[in-house]
Design an enzyme around this catalytic site. Structure first.
Site, short mmCIF file in Angstrom:
data_model
loop_
_atom_site.label_atom_id
_atom_site.label_comp_id
_atom_site.label_asym_id
_atom_site.label_seq_id
_atom_site.Cartn_x
_atom_site.Cartn_y
_atom_site.Cartn_z
N ASN A 235 0.78 -1.37 0.17
CA ASN A 235 0.02 -0.08 0.05
C ASN A 235 0.91 1.12 -0.07
O ASN A 235 2.09 1.24 -0.06
CB ASN A 235 -0.87 0.01 1.25
N ASP A 304 -4.47 -6.30 5.29
CA ASP A 304 -5.46 -6.83 5.83
C ASP A 304 -5.43 -8.38 5.45
O ASP A 304 -5.90 -9.16 6.22
CB ASP A 304 -7.03 -6.32 5.48
N LYS A 314 7.78 -17.46 -10.36
CA LYS A 314 7.14 -16.47 -11.30
C LYS A 314 5.91 -17.16 -11.87
O LYS A 314 5.96 -18.07 -12.55
CB LYS A 314 7.82 -15.76 -11.80
N PRO A 332 -3.27 -11.56 10.90
CA PRO A 332 -3.46 -11.47 12.22
C PRO A 332 -3.84 -9.88 12.47
O PRO A 332 -2.88 -9.24 11.84
CB PRO A 332 -2.23 -11.98 12.92
N ASP A 333 -4.43 -9.50 13.45
CA ASP A 333 -4.44 -8.14 13.81
C ASP A 333 -3.54 -7.78 14.84
O ASP A 333 -3.96 -8.25 15.97
CB ASP A 333 -6.07 -7.82 13.94
N ILE A 334 -2.34 -7.38 14.45
CA ILE A 334 -1.32 -7.32 15.48
C ILE A 334 -1.64 -6.42 16.65
O ILE A 334 -1.46 -6.78 17.82
CB ILE A 334 -0.08 -6.65 14.90
N PHE A 354 -3.59 3.52 14.99
CA PHE A 354 -3.80 4.39 14.06
C PHE A 354 -4.99 3.76 13.16
O PHE A 354 -5.23 2.65 13.07
CB PHE A 354 -2.49 4.73 13.00
N LYS A 368 -13.22 2.13 15.55
CA LYS A 368 -12.15 1.06 15.67
C LYS A 368 -11.41 1.21 16.83
O LYS A 368 -10.83 0.12 17.15
CB LYS A 368 -11.08 1.85 14.37
N LYS A 372 -10.66 -2.45 18.46
CA LYS A 372 -9.20 -2.96 18.76
C LYS A 372 -9.01 -3.02 20.40
O LYS A 372 -7.79 -3.54 20.80
CB LYS A 372 -8.29 -1.97 18.26
O1 C5P Z 1 -8.14 -2.38 10.97
P1 C5P Z 1 -7.22 -1.40 10.50
O2 C5P Z 1 -6.01 -1.57 9.60
O3 C5P Z 1 -7.94 -0.08 9.95
O4 C5P Z 1 -6.62 -0.74 11.84
C1 C5P Z 1 -5.62 0.07 11.98
C2 C5P Z 1 -4.70 -0.15 13.07
O5 C5P Z 1 -4.58 -1.40 13.62
C3 C5P Z 1 -3.33 0.50 12.96
O6 C5P Z 1 -2.97 0.97 14.19
C4 C5P Z 1 -2.62 -0.58 12.46
O7 C5P Z 1 -1.03 -0.49 12.61
C5 C5P Z 1 -3.34 -2.01 13.44
N1 C5P Z 1 -3.19 -3.08 12.56
C6 C5P Z 1 -2.35 -4.11 13.00
N2 C5P Z 1 -2.42 -5.32 12.45
C7 C5P Z 1 -3.27 -5.51 11.10
C8 C5P Z 1 -4.02 -4.50 10.83
C9 C5P Z 1 -3.91 -3.25 11.43
O8 C5P Z 1 -1.61 -3.86 14.11
N3 C5P Z 1 -3.34 -6.78 10.75
#
Ligand code: C5P
Length: 427
Positions: A235, A304, A314, A332-334, A354, A368, A372
């Protein structure tokens, strides 16, 4: 009932008046820039320019030896002030340049500081204007900062190292030296730091140490999810905001670990950087550090999804017009996972997220933050900040929201760090 847009406008009005002061530049600082003899004097010209650009008022003082390497005319043109080279300069009404100049300064910066000049200082010698000023400066209120520069053997010599230790014991701030090619043809330690490193060190010097004792873990930049060995999904995040936060946290006295996605930004001074590429690597790096951190700021734009399978070779276009069937799995959502485990362990980790949005910033950021499970979420408009040097932030917590209006990312980072520091004291 207010619409989201009207609420955002209200917040902007209220919070503008509550904006924190900018703490990160050298605006209004009066710096005496002292040059001693050495080839690194050529770098003092750039340094002088950078100090002026950062808002400082620079008064140059040169030793006779320094004037062999660069002319006072050059330094006068760059500083916009007549240069002093002699203690017998009759321009001062009382003929006491060493007293007047040192009383008016916020700091004496000697760059380059030669081995010989440092040896003089430890003995309190004062046989020309610059050393006289160093001795005459008010010890408690006018800091002495030295940026040494010399040949690697001279730097490594026990006499020089002994002098550096003595200068520090006497209250001077001796900056480090750079490493690399030297004018004499040798390679090693002893180069004067670059202008921007010295400006950075001065800014750090004047930043209140609000995060001293804290270990701040920051993620920054995009992630890259491989489709095959030559293609991937990423991105537009530049990493600039996260890197600015790392720099501001380090200036505020924190130990800082920066987990960076694929960006080519320089690492802020004294920040530990861990380079990663994918979301899974970022997660692993964060987990390894989070246990010892006290603050986690997730500024990275983590993908995501990632391709379910990354091809080992390739993927070739075969001319049939068929397109590859890509399928994805969620990353994973870190942030959410780190925040959850910190809650489960009843630990002290303060988590900040963020949100990069394109519209309805307040509504999306508020939602959000709840999703989170973090005490503070920082919203920003992605398309108007990606790759830019400025930004505007919306700080959303359980009580409401506050805007930090458009400014440079560096200044916003300092304001965010101040805000986080005040929350830690109540945490
Ligand atoms: O869900 P979204 O990407 O909009 O959320 C943004 C926040 O979550 C940011 O702080 C980003 O660094 C964190 N994030 C994360 N792991 C992910 C997706 C987002 O830590 N897989």
């Amino acid at each position: 009932m207010l619409s989201t847009r009207e609420m955002e406008n209200e917040i902007i009005k209220v919070s503008r008046s509550a904006t924190l002061p900018n703490m990160n530049d050298l605006h209004g600082k009066r710096i005496v820039l002292g040059l001693t003899g050495g080839i690194a004097c050529f770098k003092a010209a750039e340094l002088c320019r950078s100090l002026v650009k950062a808002g400082a008022k620079v008064q140059v003082v040169m030793t006779e030896a320094a004037a062999q390497f660069i002319t006072p005319v050059t330094m006068q043109a760059l500083s916009g002030q007549p240069v002093y080279t002699s203690q017998w300069d009759s321009r001062e009404g009382n003929n006491m340049a060493h007293i007047n100049l040192s009383r008016e300064a916020d700091a004496l910066l000697i760059a380059p500081a030669s081995a010989d000049f440092m040896a003089k200082l430890i003995h309190g010698k004062a046989d020309e204007l610059l050393s006289l000023m160093c001795l005459a400066r008010p010890l408690q209120t006018v800091p002495l900062i030295l940026a040494p520069a010399m040949n690697r053997e001279m730097w490594a010599h026990p006499a020089t190292q002994r002098n550096v230790a003595q200068l520090k014991a006497d209250g001077a701030h001796v900056l480090g030296v750079g490493q690399g090619d030297q004018a004499c043809g040798e390679t090693g330690d002893g180069r004067m730091l670059e202008a921007e490193e010295i400006v950075d060190a001065l800014e750090a010097f004047w930043t209140p140490k609000l995060l001293s004792g804290q270990h701040v873990l920051i993620t920054a930049g995009p992630t890259y999810e491989a489709i095959d060995p030559v293609r991937g999904i990423t991105n537009l995040s530049s990493g600039k905001m996260g890197f600015a936060i790392a720099r501001a946290a380090q200036h505020a006295g924190a130990e800082v670990t920066l987990v960076a996605g694929p960006v080519s930004l320089p690492t802020p001074r004294d920040v530990k950087r861990l380079n990663v590429r994918s979301a899974l690597q970022m997660h692993e790096a964060v987990q390894a550090v989070a246990a010892n951190a006290t603050v986690f700021i997730a500024a990275a734009a983590v993908a995501d999804w990632r391709p379910a399978n990354s091809a080992e070779q390739k993927i070739k276009k075969d001319g049939s017009g068929d397109t590859p069937a890509l399928s994805f799995v969620e990353n994973p959502d870190i942030l959410a996972m780190v925040a959850q485990s910190a809650r489960a362990q009843k630990g002290d980790l303060f988590c900040v997220g963020f949100a990069a949005e394109s519209h309805d910033l307040l509504a999306h950021s508020t939602a959000k933050r709840a999703r989170k499970g973090v005490p503070l979420l920082v919203g920003n408009i992605g398309p108007s900040t990606f790759g830019q040097d400025d930004n505007a932030l919306l700080l959303v917590d359980a009580q409401g929201a506050k805007e930090l209006p458009r400014d440079t990312k560096i200044r916003l980072a300092h304001q965010l760090i101040q805000d986080i520091a005040s929350r830690l004291s109540k945490h």
